[in-house]
Design an enzyme around this catalytic site. Structure first.
Site, PDB file in Angstrom:
ATOM      1  N   SER A  68      29.974  25.635  -3.448  1.00 18.18           N
ATOM      2  CA  SER A  68      29.330  25.188  -2.211  1.00 18.18           C
ATOM      3  C   SER A  68      28.447  23.963  -2.481  1.00 18.18           C
ATOM      4  CB  SER A  68      28.563  26.358  -1.590  1.00 18.18           C
ATOM      5  OG  SER A  68      28.198  26.097  -0.272  1.00 18.18           O
ATOM      6  N   ASP A  96      37.806  27.931   5.083  1.00 22.27           N
ATOM      7  CA  ASP A  96      36.445  28.160   4.604  1.00 22.27           C
ATOM      8  C   ASP A  96      35.480  27.850   5.739  1.00 22.27           C
ATOM      9  OD1 ASP A  96      33.792  27.627   3.462  1.00 22.27           O
ATOM     10  OD2 ASP A  96      34.763  27.608   1.507  1.00 22.27           O
ATOM     11  N   HIS A 154      34.399  31.969   1.768  1.00 21.54           N
ATOM     12  CA  HIS A 154      33.622  30.938   1.088  1.00 21.54           C
ATOM     13  C   HIS A 154      33.524  31.301  -0.383  1.00 21.54           C
ATOM     14  CE1 HIS A 154      30.986  27.542   0.909  1.00 21.54           C
ATOM     15  NE2 HIS A 154      29.907  28.243   0.593  1.00 21.54           N
TER      16      HIS A 154
END
Length: 480
Positions: free
Chosen positions: A206, A420, A449
């Protein structure tokens, strides 16, 4: 967990800076190994502190304290170096090596590396920041609330301006210009040097993909094997990167809708189309009248967004149970929430980083237009992701944003779920283009995710492990 400068002073200090670099003559910092804090004292973890330059342009000047952890390899014959890690956020990362192990990080990776965690500067135990946020301000989190009406953007602008003013008047405001991704990347390289390693590998998720990208760009000679999973666009978490979350929800929601339609016990619809319609029905009802627990439509949309981070029966059954409770006006199932002090330090540190990395639009009208457009383009979450942030009222960044570069070794493996909610594939393509021949991208046919060890795609997990352990880098972009 632990824990006023006028705005004019902060701005003046920022204006005096030039782009800081790391001199080849910069001192190597030492790690002071210490007892781990109680909430970090997990099996196998060692804790250390470093005193690093607050401003790398002035390596002998004021210091900031950075805490790291190490999950050491127990196999000296197979050990090849260190693996720097970042879980995203920006957020605390000290326990992340242990989390990776608990998630099933292959033993071969644990043998090959000492796995290093770090609380980024300004967050957690690393000289934490504060913005003196109220509980109501903290409840808004770092993703804006859904703007139900156009006037909600202006209302949110007033709220975020106050948050920015609090950050700029807080006891940690003097560190604000320096708590950026570029400096966190420099901290990573200082950690590498302090541990006596010529190179370091990296695994980040991320926001950690942007940190890893900046690290590989600034330090191409000392970055070894780089894996970035669930990728932000090349510009990081800026205004457009934030807006992409709306597309991510639209990309990912069909997985949940199909699952819910196949589980009639939740009474959310018998087709994916009916489940989608239920989303708008519940959001509208909660906008008009909050639930028995006072949860409104904004919070419902945010809860759904967070629920899409997971995938499969465990995650989807939890989300479906929450929807069912809303639909029948019953109390929500038990939820786990972090302690308020941890949220305070996390959100303040996160604002320092994302607002200091890039210049956000300062006109409220820009956000009004973005919200109006994205409400139509991405009706599920567009009017949230495009809403205004405190960054709109932040001083101009002191350093020019790092431009990701294709200059350097071919050593960046991008891993990306096709669906995602937070970092959609469209943004990953931006980073892929920026790195050119330096990178290869592994796209994974799954939602949620996070892919490597978080997801269940064995093909993807094997390919990433093979690269980290044996150096087998794909000759071209691949799909699992």
């Amino acid at each position: 967990m632990r824990k006023t400068l006028p705005l004019a002073v902060v701005v003046a200090a920022a204006a005096a800076l030039v782009v800081p670099g790391v001199s080849s003559a910069a001192p190597v910092h030492e790690v002071q190994w210490v007892a781990c804090p109680a909430d970090v004292a997990l099996p196998g973890l060692e804790c250390g502190k470093l005193q690093l330059p607050l401003d790398y342009r002035k390596p002998q000047g004021r210091k900031t304290e950075v805490m790291i952890t190490r999950l050491a390899s127990k196999n000296p014959e197979k050990r090849r170096g260190i693996l720097l890690t970042n879980p995203g956020g920006p957020s605390e990362g000290l326990t992340f090596p242990f989390v990776l192990k608990a998630l099933g990080l292959p033993q071969s990776v644990q043998d090959a590396y000492d796995i290093i965690g770090m609380d980024p500067r300004g967050i957690g135990y690393s000289s934490p920041s504060t913005c003196d946020l109220t509980e109501e301000q903290m409840a808004a989190g770092s993703v804006p609330p859904y703007a139900v009406k156009p006037s909600d953007v202006r209302k949110r602008a007033d709220e975020t301006k106050k948050m920015a003013e609090q950050c700029l008047a807080s006891s940690t405001a003097d560190a604000l210009p320096y708590n950026t991704t570029a400096n966190i990347a420099r901290d990573l390289d200082s950690v590498r040097a302090a541990l006596g390693e010529k190179t370091a590998s990296f695994l980040g998720y991320s926001y950690g993909t942007y940190l890893g990208s900046v690290y590989a760009t600034l330090f191409p000679k000392s970055s070894d094997r780089v894996v970035i999973d669930s990728n932000l666009p090349a510009s990081g978490w800026d205004v457009e990167g934030g807006r992409l979350m709306a597309r991510g929800v639209e990309d990912t929601f069909p997985d949940f809708a199909q699952w819910a339609a196949a589980h009639p016990e939740y009474h959310l619809g018998t087709t994916p189309q009916q489940v989608r319609a239920k989303y708008f029905d519940l959001a509208g009802r909660l906008d008009a009248k909050p639930s028995v627990e006072g949860i409104n439509g904004q919070a419902f949309r945010m809860l759904t967004f967070a629920g899409l981070y997971g995938t499969g029966d465990a995650a989807f059954s939890k989300l479906a149970a929450s929807w069912k409770a809303f639909d029948t006006n019953q109390p929500q199932p038990p939820q786990d929430y972090p302690e308020v002090p941890r949220i305070q330090a996390l959100l303040a540190g996160r604002l320092h980083v994302i607002c200091g990395d890039s210049e956000w639009p300062s006109s409220v009208r820009t956000y009004e237009r973005n919200v109006a457009l994205d409400r139509v383009r991405y009706p599920m979450f567009g009017a949230a992701a495009a809403n205004i942030q405190p960054c709109a009222f932040w001083p101009k960044p002191v350093e020019k944003q790092v431009q990701l570069s294709d200059r350097g070794p071919r050593n960046i493996l991008m891993v990306q779920n096709e669906r995602d909610p937070a970092t959609p594939l469209a943004g990953a393509y931006s980073t892929r283009r920026a790195f050119g021949d330096r990178a290869a991208m592994l796209t994974v046919d799954q939602g949620g995710h996070g892919a490597y060890v978080i997801g269940k795609n064995q093909c993807a997990n094997d390919k990433v492990t093979s690269y980290l352990v044996d150096g087998r880098f794909p000759t071209h972009d691949v799909k699992c």
